[in-house]
Motif scaffolding. Structure first.
Motif, PDB file in Angstrom:
ATOM      1  N   SER A 245      46.985  37.208  23.264  1.00 52.27           N
ATOM      2  CA  SER A 245      47.068  38.100  22.223  1.00 52.27           C
ATOM      3  C   SER A 245      47.099  36.269  21.149  1.00 52.27           C
ATOM      4  CB  SER A 245      48.549  38.875  22.650  1.00 52.27           C
ATOM      5  OG  SER A 245      48.227  38.836  23.467  1.00 52.27           O
ATOM      6  N   ILE A 246      47.476  36.976  19.832  1.00 53.81           N
ATOM      7  CA  ILE A 246      48.177  35.982  18.827  1.00 53.81           C
ATOM      8  C   ILE A 246      48.800  35.876  17.967  1.00 53.81           C
ATOM      9  CG2 ILE A 246      47.328  34.096  17.243  1.00 53.81           C
ATOM     10  CD1 ILE A 246      44.845  34.145  18.112  1.00 53.81           C
ATOM     11  N   ASP A 247      49.634  35.936  17.944  1.00 48.60           N
ATOM     12  CA  ASP A 247      50.945  36.240  17.165  1.00 48.60           C
ATOM     13  C   ASP A 247      50.818  35.900  15.289  1.00 48.60           C
ATOM     14  OD1 ASP A 247      53.078  36.225  15.399  1.00 48.60           O
ATOM     15  OD2 ASP A 247      54.482  37.482  16.440  1.00 48.60           O
ATOM     16  N   LEU A 248      50.537  36.289  14.389  1.00 50.18           N
ATOM     17  CA  LEU A 248      49.908  36.363  13.462  1.00 50.18           C
ATOM     18  C   LEU A 248      51.020  35.493  12.301  1.00 50.18           C
ATOM     19  CD1 LEU A 248      46.894  38.631  12.421  1.00 50.18           C
ATOM     20  CD2 LEU A 248      47.177  36.190  13.230  1.00 50.18           C
ATOM     21  N   THR A 249      52.010  36.117  13.058  1.00 46.48           N
ATOM     22  CA  THR A 249      53.608  34.957  12.102  1.00 46.48           C
ATOM     23  C   THR A 249      54.155  33.936  12.499  1.00 46.48           C
ATOM     24  OG1 THR A 249      54.050  37.282  11.830  1.00 46.48           O
ATOM     25  CG2 THR A 249      55.829  35.925  11.606  1.00 46.48           C
ATOM     26  N   THR A 250      54.044  34.076  13.871  1.00 46.97           N
ATOM     27  CA  THR A 250      54.608  32.729  14.589  1.00 46.97           C
ATOM     28  C   THR A 250      53.562  32.233  14.998  1.00 46.97           C
ATOM     29  OG1 THR A 250      54.719  33.874  16.689  1.00 46.97           O
ATOM     30  CG2 THR A 250      56.423  33.913  15.242  1.00 46.97           C
ATOM     31  N   GLU A 251      52.515  32.628  14.934  1.00 48.32           N
ATOM     32  CA  GLU A 251      50.640  31.663  15.588  1.00 48.32           C
ATOM     33  C   GLU A 251      51.361  30.246  16.320  1.00 48.32           C
ATOM     34  OE1 GLU A 251      50.252  29.019  12.263  1.00 48.32           O
ATOM     35  OE2 GLU A 251      50.148  30.557  10.814  1.00 48.32           O
ATOM     36  N   THR A 252      51.025  31.822  17.457  1.00 52.83           N
ATOM     37  CA  THR A 252      51.383  31.124  18.809  1.00 52.83           C
ATOM     38  C   THR A 252      49.781  32.053  19.966  1.00 52.83           C
ATOM     39  OG1 THR A 252      53.035  32.997  19.435  1.00 52.83           O
ATOM     40  CG2 THR A 252      54.005  30.205  18.822  1.00 52.83           C
ATOM     41  N   LEU A 253      49.590  31.826  20.221  1.00 53.49           N
ATOM     42  CA  LEU A 253      48.729  31.990  21.886  1.00 53.49           C
ATOM     43  C   LEU A 253      49.832  32.041  23.355  1.00 53.49           C
ATOM     44  CD1 LEU A 253      46.024  33.136  21.958  1.00 53.49           C
ATOM     45  CD2 LEU A 253      45.362  30.208  22.205  1.00 53.49           C
ATOM     46  N   TYR A 254      48.961  33.245  23.485  1.00 55.63           N
ATOM     47  CA  TYR A 254      50.066  34.045  24.837  1.00 55.63           C
ATOM     48  C   TYR A 254      48.835  35.078  25.595  1.00 55.63           C
ATOM     49  CZ  TYR A 254      51.977  37.960  22.074  1.00 55.63           C
ATOM     50  OH  TYR A 254      51.773  38.867  21.328  1.00 55.63           O
ATOM     51  N   THR A 255      49.488  35.049  26.709  1.00 61.80           N
ATOM     52  CA  THR A 255      48.708  35.460  27.599  1.00 61.80           C
ATOM     53  C   THR A 255      49.763  37.276  27.505  1.00 61.80           C
ATOM     54  OG1 THR A 255      49.770  35.303  29.591  1.00 61.80           O
ATOM     55  CG2 THR A 255      47.874  34.244  28.775  1.00 61.80           C
ATOM     56  N   THR A 256      49.189  38.383  27.459  1.00 61.52           N
ATOM     57  CA  THR A 256      49.295  39.568  27.824  1.00 61.52           C
ATOM     58  C   THR A 256      49.178  40.488  28.697  1.00 61.52           C
ATOM     59  OG1 THR A 256      50.263  40.194  25.644  1.00 61.52           O
ATOM     60  CG2 THR A 256      49.706  42.044  26.199  1.00 61.52           C
ATOM     61  N   LYS A 257      49.526  40.893  29.962  1.00 60.86           N
ATOM     62  CA  LYS A 257      49.268  41.881  31.346  1.00 60.86           C
ATOM     63  C   LYS A 257      48.764  43.016  30.485  1.00 60.86           C
ATOM     64  CE  LYS A 257      52.108  39.501  34.930  1.00 60.86           C
ATOM     65  NZ  LYS A 257      53.612  39.917  35.322  1.00 60.86           N
ATOM     66  N   ILE A 258      47.695  43.513  31.677  1.00 57.63           N
ATOM     67  CA  ILE A 258      46.869  44.498  31.734  1.00 57.63           C
ATOM     68  C   ILE A 258      47.796  45.575  32.574  1.00 57.63           C
ATOM     69  CG2 ILE A 258      44.997  44.067  31.514  1.00 57.63           C
ATOM     70  CD1 ILE A 258      44.124  44.338  34.678  1.00 57.63           C
ATOM     71  N   PRO A 259      48.145  46.798  31.867  1.00 56.13           N
ATOM     72  CA  PRO A 259      48.723  48.232  32.564  1.00 56.13           C
ATOM     73  C   PRO A 259      48.774  47.609  34.100  1.00 56.13           C
ATOM     74  CG  PRO A 259      47.601  48.847  31.170  1.00 56.13           C
ATOM     75  CD  PRO A 259      46.995  48.112  30.874  1.00 56.13           C
ATOM     76  N   ASN A 260      49.677  48.088  34.338  1.00 52.84           N
ATOM     77  CA  ASN A 260      50.015  47.556  36.463  1.00 52.84           C
ATOM     78  C   ASN A 260      49.665  48.210  37.292  1.00 52.84           C
ATOM     79  OD1 ASN A 260      51.860  45.790  35.966  1.00 52.84           O
ATOM     80  ND2 ASN A 260      53.645  46.777  35.693  1.00 52.84           N
ATOM     81  N   ASP A 261      49.061  49.989  36.652  1.00 57.36           N
ATOM     82  CA  ASP A 261      48.752  50.703  37.066  1.00 57.36           C
ATOM     83  C   ASP A 261      46.866  50.656  36.984  1.00 57.36           C
ATOM     84  OD1 ASP A 261      49.603  51.732  35.044  1.00 57.36           O
ATOM     85  OD2 ASP A 261      49.587  53.385  35.587  1.00 57.36           O
ATOM     86  N   ALA A 262      46.418  49.599  35.843  1.00 56.46           N
ATOM     87  CA  ALA A 262      45.029  49.910  35.957  1.00 56.46           C
ATOM     88  C   ALA A 262      43.959  49.512  37.257  1.00 56.46           C
ATOM     89  CB  ALA A 262      45.462  48.705  34.845  1.00 56.46           C
ATOM     90  N   SER A 263      42.609  49.729  37.149  1.00 58.86           N
ATOM     91  CA  SER A 263      42.472  49.855  38.110  1.00 58.86           C
ATOM     92  C   SER A 263      41.831  48.465  38.242  1.00 58.86           C
ATOM     93  CB  SER A 263      41.204  50.648  38.163  1.00 58.86           C
ATOM     94  OG  SER A 263      40.484  50.192  39.714  1.00 58.86           O
ATOM     95  N   GLN A 264      40.958  47.347  39.436  1.00 62.38           N
ATOM     96  CA  GLN A 264      40.968  46.250  39.211  1.00 62.38           C
ATOM     97  C   GLN A 264      39.322  46.403  39.478  1.00 62.38           C
ATOM     98  OE1 GLN A 264      41.567  43.021  38.152  1.00 62.38           O
ATOM     99  NE2 GLN A 264      43.921  44.097  37.795  1.00 62.38           N
ATOM    100  N   ASN A 265      38.610  47.632  40.237  1.00 65.44           N
ATOM    101  CA  ASN A 265      37.235  47.763  39.831  1.00 65.44           C
ATOM    102  C   ASN A 265      37.292  49.242  39.532  1.00 65.44           C
ATOM    103  OD1 ASN A 265      34.897  48.168  41.321  1.00 65.44           O
ATOM    104  ND2 ASN A 265      35.569  49.160  43.448  1.00 65.44           N
ATOM    105  N   VAL A 266      37.033  48.745  38.053  1.00 64.23           N
ATOM    106  CA  VAL A 266      36.480  49.644  37.603  1.00 64.23           C
ATOM    107  C   VAL A 266      34.867  49.591  36.077  1.00 64.23           C
ATOM    108  CG1 VAL A 266      37.786  48.685  35.656  1.00 64.23           C
ATOM    109  CG2 VAL A 266      37.333  51.476  35.216  1.00 64.23           C
ATOM    110  N   ASP A 267      34.179  50.315  36.153  1.00 64.19           N
ATOM    111  CA  ASP A 267      33.294  50.281  35.250  1.00 64.19           C
ATOM    112  C   ASP A 267      32.659  50.229  34.639  1.00 64.19           C
ATOM    113  OD1 ASP A 267      31.210  51.642  37.295  1.00 64.19           O
ATOM    114  OD2 ASP A 267      32.065  53.639  36.746  1.00 64.19           O
ATOM    115  N   PHE A 268      33.690  49.975  33.760  1.00 65.29           N
ATOM    116  CA  PHE A 268      33.930  49.167  31.787  1.00 65.29           C
ATOM    117  C   PHE A 268      35.735  49.337  31.470  1.00 65.29           C
ATOM    118  CE2 PHE A 268      34.120  48.812  27.843  1.00 65.29           C
ATOM    119  CZ  PHE A 268      32.554  48.393  27.456  1.00 65.29           C
TER     120      PHE A 268
END
Length: 399
Positions: A245-268
């Motif tokens: 993620s890039i906050d365009l106001t503060t101009e910072t680059l960071y990470t955002t987690k995917i949903p906790n209940d999202a699958s790690q074994n998915v077609d797409f």
């Protein structure tokens, strides 16, 4: 006219010009604003080339207030002129406009890399020496800006994308790439010129992967932040995904987690914009099911993923006999937009080879919509395009 009529005209209240321009006209839909530019030269200049008016109009009009369309370019080899073709999805009509940037820019060998809030990001390649350059262009106002090359790199090493800083009310460009086996990420405020105008976003020790996708460079904008998912589906299914993620106001680059209940074994899985919010979706081909999560702020003003809904595609493709099969969708389609107004629809693009009048098969791009409520799939636009085009909404965004 008698004296009484003259006196009554003098007593008629007249609205101040600033109230008409900045308080009334900024609330009108874009199509009405464009018509009012014909009133006089002053209005033509103020309504299309004024940053204050453009920013107020953007704040008071949602993107859904303008009719969505699919934009593409066509280059006339005889006249050496370029034209933009905008297909209005709601009216099923096509509008052709001449591409006339303010900057000195040759229009051959062009590609639309991104459509963002009415702005088009073009890439041009001179094949003889593989020189690339980029231009940002608004087809409504005709204003254009060339992007300078970041210092120390070549344009063949990087990709660009656009975003908007809602606090500073400025459009910005982000440049991703790999140079000397090192990833870099730089940002520039549109209107600033020079190689040294690019600001570095990568702090020492912070590792990241650059976005890659066949559509829109894999980057999604939502509420002042650019997002992309690491490597999309290029990684093995069991590898944990990361959202950068890039906050365009503060101009910072960071990470955002995917949903906790999202699958790690998915077609797409990927990101898409839905109603102005960031949406994470998973596609399971076995069940023909799309799962949606939306990133929202909770009562503590913290962002969290909220499970939105599931969309079953099986019935839609049963009703799409002769239009598109699920096998076509499975291997050759890209989901590009989820429209929520006036009713929910999934917009996706199919690409592949189509035979035309017994001739050799040619690469074709086709846009489809899937009505979530009616379980109905319809062809929006066929393959009569020079490129893959992009989903586009007009605006008077100021450059």
């Amino acid at each position: 006219m008698n004296n009484n009529d003259s006196e009554s005209l003098k007593e008629t209240p007249v609205l101040p010009h600033d109230i008409i321009i900045y308080d009334i006209l900024t609330r009108l839909p874009l199509e009405s604003v464009v018509r009012f530019t014909c009133v006089c030269k002053l209005w033509s200049k103020l309504l299309l080339n004024n940053k204050k008016f453009a920013n107020l109009h953007q704040r008071r009009n949602s993107p859904s207030s303008s009719p969505p369309g699919i934009i593409d370019y066509k280059f006339d080899k005889n006249t050496r002129k370029c034209y933009l073709s905008l297909f209005d999805v709601d009216k099923s009509k096509r509008r052709i406009v001449r591409f006339k940037p303010e900057t000195d820019y040759r229009v051959d060998n062009m590609e639309i890399k991104q459509s963002f809030n009415g702005l088009l990001l073009f890439c041009r390649c001179v094949k003889r020496n593989s020189v690339y350059d980029y231009i940002v262009y608004n087809p409504i106002t005709g204003r254009s800006v060339n992007l300078p090359v970041p210092d120390g790199i070549g344009l063949h090493n990087c990709e660009f994308c656009l975003g908007y800083d809602p606090v500073g009310e400025n459009y910005k460009s982000v440049c991703f790439g790999n140079y000397d086996d090192k990833y870099f990420c730089k940002i520039l405020t549109l209107g600033e010129f020079g190689r040294d105008s690019w600001r570095n976003l990568v702090k020492p020790g912070f590792g990241f992967n650059t976005p890659f996708s066949f559509v829109r460079n894999g980057v999604v904008f939502s509420i002042g932040v650019l997002y992309w998912i690491s490597d999309g589906t290029e990684e093995p299914k069991t590898v944990k995904k990361t959202i950068y993620s890039i906050d365009l106001t503060t101009e910072t680059l960071y990470t955002t987690k995917i949903p906790n209940d999202a699958s790690q074994n998915v077609d797409f899985c990927n990101l898409v914009e839905m109603g102005g919010l960031l949406c994470y979706y998973e596609l399971n081909h076995k069940d023909k099911l799309v799962k949606l999560w939306v990133l929202k702020k909770n009562i503590d003003n913290q962002c969290e993923w909220v499970r939105e809904r599931n969309i079953e595609l099986a019935k839609s493709f049963q009703n799409a006999v002769g239009v598109l099969s699920y096998e076509d969708f499975k291997y050759n389609c890209h989901l590009i937009e989820i429209v929520t107004n006036p009713k929910p629809k999934i917009i996706f693009m199919w690409y592949g080879a189509r035979e035309v009048d017994d001739e050799d098969a040619l690469l074709s791009y086709e846009y489809y919509s899937c009505d979530v409520e009616l379980n109905k799939i319809e062809l929006i636009l066929g393959s009569k395009m020079d490129g893959k085009g992009d989903w586009h909404v007009n605006s008077i965004a100021y450059l």
